[in-house]
Every structure is written in C-alpha cells, then in structure tokens.
Design a protein around this motif. Structure first.
Motif, PDB file in Angstrom:
ATOM      1  N   GLY A 346      38.084  66.951  25.527  1.00  0.00           N
ATOM      2  CA  GLY A 346      38.936  65.878  26.037  1.00  0.00           C
ATOM      3  C   GLY A 346      38.802  64.583  25.264  1.00  0.00           C
ATOM      4  N   ILE A 347      38.036  64.586  24.168  1.00  0.00           N
ATOM      5  CA  ILE A 347      37.884  63.385  23.344  1.00  0.00           C
ATOM      6  C   ILE A 347      39.005  63.379  22.311  1.00  0.00           C
ATOM      7  N   HIS A 348      39.948  62.470  22.468  1.00  0.00           N
ATOM      8  CA  HIS A 348      41.131  62.435  21.611  1.00  0.00           C
ATOM      9  C   HIS A 348      40.875  61.587  20.370  1.00  0.00           C
ATOM     10  N   THR A 349      41.271  62.095  19.213  1.00  0.00           N
ATOM     11  CA  THR A 349      41.282  61.310  17.983  1.00  0.00           C
ATOM     12  C   THR A 349      42.538  61.685  17.212  1.00  0.00           C
ATOM     13  N   GLU A 350      42.813  60.906  16.176  1.00  0.00           N
ATOM     14  CA  GLU A 350      44.021  61.164  15.398  1.00  0.00           C
ATOM     15  C   GLU A 350      43.837  62.277  14.378  1.00  0.00           C
ATOM     16  N   VAL A 351      42.605  62.789  14.201  1.00  0.00           N
ATOM     17  CA  VAL A 351      42.370  63.723  13.106  1.00  0.00           C
ATOM     18  C   VAL A 351      42.053  65.145  13.540  1.00  0.00           C
ATOM     19  N   HIS A 352      41.767  65.381  14.811  1.00  0.00           N
ATOM     20  CA  HIS A 352      41.484  66.761  15.188  1.00  0.00           C
ATOM     21  C   HIS A 352      42.214  67.166  16.455  1.00  0.00           C
ATOM     22  N   LYS A 353      42.274  68.482  16.658  1.00  0.00           N
ATOM     23  CA  LYS A 353      42.992  69.037  17.801  1.00  0.00           C
ATOM     24  C   LYS A 353      42.143  68.942  19.061  1.00  0.00           C
ATOM     25  N   VAL A 354      42.827  68.776  20.177  1.00  0.00           N
ATOM     26  CA  VAL A 354      42.147  68.736  21.474  1.00  0.00           C
ATOM     27  C   VAL A 354      42.888  69.671  22.427  1.00  0.00           C
ATOM     28  N   GLY A 355      42.151  70.564  23.075  1.00  0.00           N
ATOM     29  CA  GLY A 355      42.749  71.474  24.035  1.00  0.00           C
ATOM     30  C   GLY A 355      42.602  70.952  25.456  1.00  0.00           C
ATOM     31  N   ASN A 356      43.271  71.630  26.369  1.00  0.00           N
ATOM     32  CA  ASN A 356      43.201  71.269  27.784  1.00  0.00           C
ATOM     33  C   ASN A 356      42.812  72.524  28.564  1.00  0.00           C
ATOM     34  N   TYR A 357      41.601  72.522  29.087  1.00  0.00           N
ATOM     35  CA  TYR A 357      41.105  73.732  29.747  1.00  0.00           C
ATOM     36  C   TYR A 357      41.909  74.056  31.004  1.00  0.00           C
ATOM     37  N   SER A 358      42.442  73.044  31.668  1.00  0.00           N
ATOM     38  CA  SER A 358      43.234  73.314  32.873  1.00  0.00           C
ATOM     39  C   SER A 358      44.491  74.112  32.529  1.00  0.00           C
TER      40      SER A 358
END
Length: 869
Positions: A346-358
C-alpha cells in the motif's frame, strides 16, 4: 429414549452407509452409530444428525467399502451401454443439455480466468531466486505524532554503510529514479521514463539474467547502459546492440548488456539501468551523496543464509544514532520489508507497482461463488430432470436392474457433461485471457506450468460437481418401488422440493450479492474519477521537456504559446499533480519540531491557470528576485498543522528542508495533488531553483485535435530538435485509477455472468417443473383456469425465492461493502437504491424468463396432455 422415537437418523447418510459398507460390518457400525445418535439427540437433534453424518463420512474408507461391481467384464459392457444411453438422452433433451453445458462452461472458464489473474497477483517478485532473503529498507515516520508516512526510500549512504557495518548483510542495492529523458539512436528518438541508476550488485542480488553481455563487468564503466529486451528491439531491431552508442539526454552511452525477458510480475519495472557511480546530484539540489537526510533512494539488502531480519531491524535504531541528531531520531525508524510483501504494502510511489489485496480477495470470492452457483444450478437441473425419468427407472427396475446399476446410470450423465465442460473451458482459457487483457488491460502470465496446474485443479473439481449433482437423484430414483412408479402414483415427498427450493434461493442470493456489489464498486470508482479535485482539470494540457532544455527555452516557448489563440495561460511545475513530489522536514516560526511534508516547485501564475483560490497573500506572479529566493506558498493543511489561520500564516518565517529559508507569502485552498486513495496532505510550494520538466497550459475548449496541432506547430518553431509530448491532464489523472477501473470492470462482467448462469438454470428448471406438472396444468385448464392464473401458479414460488434471497443477501452485502468502502479516503454513501436496484433487476429478468416458459406450458392443449397421461 422412548421420547425420541419420532427422531430418526438422517436418511441420506444412512442410505449412503448402507450402499457402500461391507455387509459383515454394516450391522455393527449402524448399531453403534444409532446408539450414539440417540444419546446425543437427548441434548440436541440437530447436533445428533450432524454427528451421524460426519461419522458416516469418516467410515468411508477402503476397509469398510464393499465391492460394488464384481464382474469387471460386465461392468465394462454396462458402462458402454450407459454411455450410449446418456448420449441418447442428450439427443432427446437437447435444450437442457445445452443449458447445462452453457452454465458449466461459462462458470468454469470464468473461474479459471480469475484463478490465473489472482495467481499472477500473488506471484509478484516470486521469480527472484533469493526472494526470501531480499528486503527493502523503508523510512517509517509513523512514530512521529505529526506524520503517518512510510517512505520506501532512504538516504544514499545507507546501502553501502549497512553492508559494511552488519556482517549478516551479504549485499545492498540502491536504485535512483531519473526524470524522463530523451533517448536517441539514429532516427529513433523517444522520451523514456524508466531509467535508473543502480549498484552493480543488482545483477547478483536479483534474478535479472543477461541475454547478451557479461554480468561481471557490464556496469563497470560510467558510460555503460543495460537495456531490457523490448528496449533493445525498439531501438536496434534485430541488430546486436552490444557496443553500440545510445544517446541518453546529451550523454553518449555504450550498450554493455541486454536482459533476458523480465517477468511482468515485478513491483519495480525498468527499461534501462546505468551504474550508480554515474549518478550526479541534479542541478540546484542543496544536497550531496553523503547526505543521510536525502530520502530519495530505493535501497534493498540481501541477507546471508539463516540471518533473522527482525533481529537486524532491532539493531538499526542504534546504528542510526551515529548518523542523525536526536531530534531527527525521534521522528523515524528504519524498517525492513520482505520483498514478497512490497507489492501489497500500500506504499505508493511514482516508480513501482502497488497492488490491492482487497481486490484479490474480492475476485477470489467471485470465482468461488461462480463455481458454487454453477454447481447448484447443475444439481437443480439434474434433480428436476430425474423426476421426468421415473417411468424409465421403474421399467429398468422391473426388468431386474440393480440399485448399483441405476446409481451408475444417474452418475454417468452429469460426469460426462462436467468433463466435457472443463475440457472446453481449458481450450477457451487462453483466448479469454487475451480478451481480458485487450479490453480491460488485465495483466496475467499463463505459463505451461500454470496451465497444467489449472487443469489438475479444475478437472477433479468439475468431476466432483458432476458427482454431487448426480448422487442425490441416484439415491432417490434407485430407492423407488417399481410397481408404484409404473402405476403412476409415485410421490416425491418434500425432500426433493426442499432441496430445489434451497438451491434456487442460494443461487439468487449469490446473483443478487454480486450484482449489488458491482453497482457499489462501479459507483465508488466513478466517484473517484469525477470528484472535484479542487482545481479545474478540464482543458489543462501538460507538455514534458527535459529539465536542461526547459531551463533554456521556457521563456521563448511561453511567449510563442501565449500568441496562440487556443492557449490562455502557460506556467511550469515539478510534477503532474499525481503524487510525484519531494518531501522533507518543514520548520515554522514558533514551532519547536519540524514536520515532514510534501514539497513541490511551481512557476508564475500556477494557481491562476489551474483554478485554485488563494485564501491569503499572493502567489508567484511576475516574481521578483526576493520572492523567487525567499517566498513560500503553503496549502490550508500546512496552516492547520501549525494551528494557524491563513491570515495568521502570512509573513511567518519558514524553513523548507535544506532547500530554502524564507517567508510564507501565500496560502491556497486545499487541492488534490495525489490520487483520491489518500487524504489531502500538507503541501509546501517554492519557486523553482532546480530544473523542472512540465509545462502547464490552459487551452480553449473546442476541437482538441486542432488545438494540439497548433501547439505542436509552435513547439517545432522553438525547439524542433526535441520530441513533442503532450498529454491532457484529465487523461493522465485517470490513469492513476487503472487498477481500480480494471477491478470494477471485472466484477461488473462476472456479475452479469452470474445473472446469465442463474437465468439459464432457472429456464432449465422451470422447463422441467412444467413438464413434470403438465397433468396438473391440464386439469386446471379443464376446470376453467386462465392462462394468466396458470402462469402465476407456476411462477409464484420462484418469485418468493428471489425475494427471500435478497432479504438474506442485503445485510451480508452491506457489511462487506461498508468495510471495503472504508478503505478509501473519499467514498460514497451506501444508498438503499443499490439494493432495491439489485432486487428489481433480478426480479425483472427472472420474471421474464418465468412468464415465457410457464406461458408455453399454460398454452398446451389440455386434451393432449391428459391423453398422454
């Protein structure tokens, strides 16, 4: 026990026990179970029945199972005969065969698609051979009462220092993002975003093998660069790129390596890497590579075999004391995050992907519910269909057919259908995944190994569905007295009706739940896409330009663009209002402790152009030398953090990290500069003294194509050597919700799939029920019943089932939907309209189906029906 004579063991488990158990064991086992059953029934009959059922299942073991078929040659002949009978039955009842197949194929294939997508999501970063020993170092500010941030970056010296200081650390790797740059090879010239400076150890810590080049020395030279396979194809075609010169910005670099195809399920995608030694502090940054407080470097460590990362993490506070003052130490901790947890962190940055477990959880539930729905659907049709075969069963029993043979007869047909369905589903799987990727942008990875895994999981599952759907009709029909059936006086009792009623109710409960859920999810996503962001995002265009070029050409380009009748304002900024900002401690006059806040740089008239109201003071406009060097603008949230009104904040002395000491000259209304997943945070804005790369323009509404063409012509007159790259800000901001839109699209699609499966099942069931009740319908018509009253008679019970299903579903859906919506910073309210709409749609679609099919039955000539009976 005399008072319990009216209570008997459950008949289905009892019959199952009598069917499979060896005769020499049956009397003893049945006696023991009955004795224990009546003992437990004195406390609770329900618990006693559950106990009896579980114990019967426990006894279903090889030592207790009798030989069902003694003559193997006979069994082969019988199997072939029943297979022919099953095929003949399919031909005679094509409608129900097609309905059963369609429901099963659709459900099984969709469940396979969901399984593949979920498997992809859960496999992120799993391809790294040393993934269990790789950890990212996070900068955790949550112990600071004024901040709740967790940053995935740290200072540049930390990586080498932690390897040097702790023997359990085998290696460290630093990644440093670089802004968009122009990459050129001959006539190929493009803006590229994913260029990183990395330590050479990246090739040994992570599993990024080279297809070309030597990993031992590929990053030894400062002017070297390694490309991914797609980038090598993009710039060099089929030529060997090794040794060729690629211009990145204005620097010629030698290609020293090409990666093998990197799996897409990596949280840190990149296209080019350069040696970290080649990195230089950007122009205007008041920091050095020895600055521990420059929190901008993604840093990973590889621990030695057997090392405990929690033990290492516990040592880091003491380690930090040698590099930070006590005041700073009280505001953060270094934390180690396992590689396989980063994607869902859940840590958002402009350079990597972030998933959502829900999202993964919801999709998994949808897949399971689809399978349950299909199983119930198929079982319902099978049980109803068995009622129309009572005469056939009676004739077979009268001719000497055994119970075991009849069992096999009723099991074979559903097993054949489910096996055929799963085979078709496996054939359709690759095609449907391609369609999902094309229409929704869904990412997946279907390897040969995964395809085999899917087959090994779903073939037994499909056969189990076939077995379960055939076992009840087999029990019931094989137990009928043939003389009763042949006389036409067979009674099915209440149990079959109760089973069908339960299954239909559960079917529509699942359908209603998914339909209502899809409405809520779509509404939440649409809310985020259309919410007022605090500025006017329409008709805002953004041009990107390399920082050093923008610094030279911004003023002449601005002058040229302002002469364009389609452009009403031009300014510049450091990001695209998508969360791409800097950060650092902010100290305000009269406040003891600095507070971590977001920092960005903007040009003249920025707020006027994007449409943000200045609450107090002024913004940068025709900025004089003093304001450009000392002026600071803050948003409302900054003022609130320091307990100031906008008016009180004006003139306060403020220190912006290590970049600027000056005076608050303006306070603006809060506006969203990150996605709506996050609350509006405090934001500090300064006049640029570094090289920015984004030009903002307010353009006139109208023919967008003509507007863009006119702007491009102006661009080419001023900077013809630089690629023209324009994006409408609204389009760019919508890309922040790509995962959300994909998720909503999938849930919506699968919800309508459940509707189709439920209607197919209802159509097949009402067809069979009408066929079974044709004598009743004929008698009613002879006695004067109208077509309308017959339709009501045949349909009213199903309508009641749908109403009951919705009543059961609503509180469950509300609970889970409310919890899901709470995960968003900005959310919709759960209106009763979502639930009413779900009810109306299911009632309408089911009602149309029921009226059509029951109407056909009601229109049949009663004389023909009664003559047949």
């Amino acid at each position: 026990m005399s008072g319990l004579k009216h209570i008997n063991p459950p008949s289905l488990p009892q019959r199952f026990l009598q069917w499979f158990c060896k005769p020499e064991l049956l009397e003893m086992i049945e006696g023991d179970l009955e004795e224990e059953f009546y003992n437990k029934a004195e406390q609770s009959s329900i618990k006693a029945k559950w106990y009896y059922t579980i114990e019967v299942i426990r006894f279903f073991k090889p030592f207790a199972i009798k030989k069902i078929f003694k003559n193997k040659s006979g069994i082969m002949g019988m199997n072939a005969n029943y297979l022919k009978v099953a095929i003949r039955g399919f031909k005679n009842d094509k409608t129900n065969m097609v309905l059963s197949l369609v429901g099963l194929i659709v459900a099984l294939t969709c469940a396979m698609v969901i399984y593949t997508i979920v498997n992809y999501q859960l496999s992120y970063d799993g391809f790294h051979e040393k993934s269990d020993r790789i950890f990212r170092i996070n900068y955790d500010e949550t112990k600071n009462p004024r901040s709740d941030r967790i940053l995935p970056t740290v200072g540049p010296p930390l990586g080498p220092a932690i390897k040097e200081f702790f023997p359990e650390v085998e290696a460290s790797v630093r990644f440093r993002y670089t802004p968009n740059q122009i990459v050129t090879y001959r006539d190929n010239q493009f803006y590229e975003e994913k260029i990183f400076y990395v330590d050479p150890s990246v090739l040994t810590v992570f599993s990024y093998p080279l297809a070309k080049g030597n990993p031992e020395n590929a990053l030894d030279k400062k002017n070297s660069i390694i490309l991914t396979a797609p980038m090598a194809k993009k710039y060099f075609g089929n030529d060997n790129p090794i040794g060729k010169i690629l211009d990145v910005g204005e620097i010629p670099l030698e290609v020293t390596g090409v990666f093998e195809e990197i799996p897409s399920n990596t949280h840190f995608p990149f296209d080019f890497i350069r040696p970290f030694d080649a990195f230089e502090v950007p122009y205007g940054y008041p920091v050095t590579l020895d600055d521990w407080g420059w929190i901008s470097f993604h840093t990973y460590v590889l621990l030695k075999e057997g090392a405990d990362y929690k033990a290492l993490e516990a040592k880091l506070p003491e380690f930090a004391k040698t590099h930070f003052e006590e005041e700073r130490l009280n505001a953060f901790d270094y934390k180690l995050q396992p590689l396989n947890e980063i994607y869902f962190s859940g840590i958002h940055t402009e350079v990597h992907k972030v998933g959502n477990y829900s999202y993964v959880y919801v999709l998994s539930c949808v897949g399971i519910l689809l399978l349950v729905l299909a199983a119930f659907n198929f079982t319902n049709i099978s049980t109803a269909k068995s009622l129309t075969r009572a005469l056939e069963t009676g004739v077979r029993k009268a001719m000497g057919s055994s119970k075991n043979a009849l069992w096999w007869r009723y099991l074979l047909e559903p097993l054949v259908l489910t096996l055929l369905s799963v085979v078709v589903g496996l054939l359709l799987l690759p095609f449907l995944l391609e369609q999902a990727q094309a229409s929704l942008g869904v990412e997946y990875l279907l390897t040969n190994e995964l395809y085999i895994e899917v087959a090994l999981l779903f073939v037994p599952l499909a056969l189990f569905i076939g077995f379960v759907s055939g076992i009840y009709p087999a029990f019931i029909m094989s137990s009928f007295n043939p003389s009763t059936v042949l006389k036409g006086s067979m009674k099915t009792g209440q149990k079959g009706s109760v089973l069908r009623t339960t299954l239909v109710t559960v079917q529509f409960a699942i359908t209603s739940a998914l339909l209502i859920g899809s409405f809520i999810i779509s509404s939440q996503i649409n809310f985020m896409l259309n919410k007022d962001l605090g500025f006017d995002k329409e008709e805002l265009a953004v041009l990107q330009m390399p920082g050093e070029v923008l610094q030279r050409y911004f003023e002449p380009l601005k002058t040229k663009l302002m002469q364009n009748p389609n452009v009403s304002g031009v300014t510049m900024a450091g990001g695209r209002l998508d969360g791409d900002t800097g950060s650092g401690p902010i100290a305000m006059e009269g406040v003891d402790e600095p507070v971590p806040m977001a920092i960005n740089a903007i040009g003249d008239d920025f707020f006027k152009i994007i449409g943000v109201k200045v609450l107090a003071g002024k913004e940068f406009s025709n900025t004089n030398e003093y304001d450009s060097a000392h002026g600071v603008i803050i948003n409302e949230s900054v003022a609130k953090v320091f307990n100031l009104t906008p008016e009180e904040a004006i003139g306060k002395q403020i220190r912006v990290s290590g970049q600027r000491e000056g005076t608050v000259m303006g306070v603006v209304e809060n506006f969203h500069f990150t996605s709506l997943h996050d609350q509006i945070q405090p934001l500090v804005l300064i006049y640029p003294h570094t090289r920015l790369r984004n030009i903002y323009m307010r353009v006139e509404a109208g023919n967008l194509h003509d507007v863009i063409v006119s702007i491009e012509n102006d661009w080419k007159e001023v900077v013809p050597e630089v690629p023209f790259d324009l994006v409408m800000l609204n389009d760019h901001l919508q890309s922040l919700y790509k995962n959300d839109m994909q998720f909503a699209g999938m849930v919506k699609f699968f919800s309508w799939v459940t509707i189709i499966i439920a209607i197919v099942g209802l159509y097949g069931l009402i067809t069979l029920i009408c066929k079974y009740r044709m004598k009743e319908v004929g008698i009613r018509k002879v006695l004067g019943a109208s077509v309308g009253s017959l339709i009501v008679t045949l349909s009213k019970s199903f309508t009641l089932f749908i109403l009951i299903a919705n009543i059961i579903t609503w509180p469950i859906v509300y609970y889970f939907a409310d919890n899901w919506i709470d995960s968003f910073a900005y959310k919709i309210s759960l209106s009763p309209l979502y639930f009413v709409l779900g009810l109306v749609i299911t009632l309408f679609i089911a009602g149309v189906t029921l009226v059509i099919q029951s109407g056909k039955a009601a229109l049949v000539n009663p004389v023909k029906t009664l003559r047949q009976e």
